[in-house]
Design a protein around this motif. Structure first.
Motif, PDB file in Angstrom:
ATOM      1  N   PHE A   1      -2.178   1.422   3.955  1.00 57.01           N
ATOM      2  CA  PHE A   1      -1.761   0.219   3.229  1.00 57.01           C
ATOM      3  C   PHE A   1      -1.890  -1.021   4.100  1.00 57.01           C
ATOM      4  O   PHE A   1      -2.275  -2.097   3.629  1.00 57.01           O
TER       5      PHE A   1
ATOM      6  N   HIS B   1       6.277  -0.051  -2.971  1.00 60.53           N
ATOM      7  CA  HIS B   1       4.920  -0.019  -3.526  1.00 60.53           C
ATOM      8  C   HIS B   1       4.915  -0.342  -5.027  1.00 60.53           C
ATOM      9  O   HIS B   1       3.985  -1.005  -5.512  1.00 60.53           O
TER      10      HIS B   1
ATOM     11  N   LEU C   1      -1.840   0.923  -5.467  1.00 58.02           N
ATOM     12  CA  LEU C   1      -0.419   0.875  -5.118  1.00 58.02           C
ATOM     13  C   LEU C   1       0.364   1.985  -5.825  1.00 58.02           C
ATOM     14  O   LEU C   1       1.288   2.569  -5.247  1.00 58.02           O
TER      15      LEU C   1
END
Length: 540
Positions: free
Chosen positions: A286, A408, A505
């Motif tokens: 990420f 997220h 995500l």
């Protein structure tokens, strides 16, 4: 004998903390280079033609050799046979070689060269790896991305080797002393490398008003030269220590193939290993896309060129404020007097608010994400101390997974709703990033100290080697997957600030859900088998 012991470097607080600083600075530099291209993903697409698939494939290549050529296990063998000193210098040298290759791959000199032609025409099909779907290259991948991937693979070998070497070095210098504090300090400094990268990579890429992505990578190469020099100085300090004590270098039991069956038959090992790969796969990959994700979900307007906030000097000021946040916040944990403790904490909070305000005024996605490690630096010692004295390691893993899922999903569904709100979107981004960083602290504070409770002490070294190897599989796979999912869900999008990040995500949030289920399962196993995961490490 007592007189001899008092004269060793290890008994001098200044000397052992100097040794720690040398090792920690080497890791700090490696963390910066690891994500050097992450905050300028948009510039890589604009100047080098790297779409999200190319970017993700290159980023995932870092751990390719560790996973598929088992270099991670070889690194452990090298460390065992050659000791800390040799392996520290070797790892820094390997990282430097990989860094130089990656730098040349993104320079103007590479473009149009015979080497670019060769990479364009070759490595489009790798036997076996292509059939398995794990090749680090693909047909149509830009030549610069292929060559950069080659350099990043080499860098990744050195970086992983450095990680296990630094841990061994800390044990050697701090055994019987403030080892937990030393490891926490090393981790805190290394994580500041992420924030440093986020601030200075775009700074160098845009320096002078002319975009040059190679300048950012060159900055990283200079840091890797510094890392090599740090390990050379450490070499001589460590050698002198051994000469004073008359000890040979400490070595763990080597990784044995015969250990694998014993470890793999342990259910507790698999729960921890899978927790590790799921959790780290939802964080490190990420980071490589986070800046671009913010660029796509926030309405950022660059300040006027003649504005104070557009000046390069602001970057330096903001970085100094960041260091104040980290230093005062970390130091507040170790103050015995309440006045000192809360005074430093107040300074840290005020500096953090000031930093966030400057990030807002600069309208800079990379500055916004740079707060990621700051709260972690503050609370890591608190969490570690809590687990040592109160326990609840398994419960902390569950809490960390819940926070991971919430963050997220907030990035996926809440943040885009505030895209038109200049202030609201940035406030939500700051809060979510800080919480995500704090959740990351729960893992080293609770997961790693739990491993010795789950596996036989005779195979602990082998167990860690296997866990690291499994973790690297996720660190290879998910940067690549995020890139592929981005391209698949954004067909025809050419503007790198207009991607829809919802699908990637959600994928990362699903990793958090899986980690949550495993965390709950771990609590059940702990209760049934009496593993002691919820018990404190230090018995009062």
């Amino acid at each position: 004998m007592t007189e001899q012991i008092q004269k060793t470097l290890r008994d001098s607080a200044a000397m052992r903390w100097t040794a720690l600083l040398l090792l920690a600075m080497a890791m700090f530099c490696s963390y910066i280079f690891m994500d050097i291209l992450s905050p300028i993903k948009d510039l890589m697409q604009e100047t080098r033609g790297w779409d999200s698939t190319a970017f993700g494939t290159m980023q995932g290549s870092e751990v390719f050799l560790n996973v598929f050529v088992f270099f991670l296990i070889f690194a452990g063998i090298i460390l065992d046979k050659m000791g800390v000193r040799f392996t520290a210098i070797l790892s820094a040298a390997v990282m430097l070689v990989g860094a130089v290759i990656k730098w040349y791959a993104v320079t103007e000199s590479f473009m149009g060269s015979s080497l670019e032609v060769w990479f364009t025409n070759n490595l489009n099909y790798i036997p076996i790896f292509d059939e398995l779907g794990v090749s680090p290259f693909y047909a149509g991948m830009p030549a610069s991305a292929k060559f950069a991937a080659c350099g990043f693979m080499i860098f990744g070998c050195g970086c992983e080797m450095a990680g296990i070497t630094v841990s061994r070095g800390i044990v050697k210098w701090f055994k019987g002393r403030e080892m937990a504090l030393a490891m926490g300090s090393e981790m805190a400094l290394a994580r500041l490398g992420v924030a440093t990268c986020m601030i200075f990579s775009p700074f160098f890429a845009k320096l002078g008003g002319e975009v040059s992505v190679s300048r950012s990578v060159a900055f990283g190469v200079v840091l890797m030269c510094i890392a090599l020099m740090m390990t050379i100085v450490y070499f001589f300090m460590d050698k002198k220590l051994d000469a004073q004590t008359g000890e040979a270098e400490e070595k763990d039991d080597p990784f044995k193939v015969s250990d694998i069956g014993k470890i793999l038959s342990d259910a507790g090992f698999w729960i921890v290993a899978l927790l590790c790969v799921l959790y780290y796969s939802a964080i490190f990959p990420f980071q490589k896309y986070a800046v671009n994700m913010l660029q796509c979900n926030l309405s950022l307007t660059e300040p006027a060129s003649d504005s104070f906030w557009a000046q390069p000097d602001v970057t330096i000021v903001q970085y100094i404020i960041m260091l104040i946040v980290a230093a005062t916040g970390f130091a507040s944990n170790f103050q015995k007097k309440s006045a000192s403790k809360y005074g430093l904490l107040a300074i840290s909070i005020i500096a953090l608010v000031t930093y966030c305000y400057m990030g807002y005024m600069r309208q800079s996605a990379e500055s916004i994400f740079a707060v990621f490690p700051l709260l972690a630096v503050l609370i890591t010692p608190i969490l570690g101390s809590y687990v040592d004295h109160k326990g609840k390691a398994a419960s902390m893993l569950v809490l960390g997974s819940l926070l991971l899922i919430a963050c997220h999903l907030t990035f996926a569904f809440v943040l885009p709703q505030f895209k038109d709100s200049a202030v609201g979107g940035i406030v939500i981004a700051y809060i979510t990033i800080l919480v995500l960083g704090s959740s990351f602290s729960l893992v080293p504070a609770s997961l790693w100290p739990s491993v010795p409770k789950l596996v036989d002490a005779k195979v602990i070294g082998s167990a860690y080697a296997l866990i690291f190897w499994i973790q690297n599989i996720g660190l290879w796979l998910f940067p690549l997957l995020i890139g592929k999912v981005l391209d698949a869900t954004n067909p025809g999008v050419t503007d790198p600030t207009q991607f829809d990040y919802t699908a990637p995500l959600v994928m990362l949030a699903c990793l958090g859900v899986a980690a949550l289920l495993l965390g709950l399962l771990l609590k059940v196993v702990d209760r049934k088998k009496g593993l002691g995961l919820e018990e404190p490490n230090i018995k009062e």
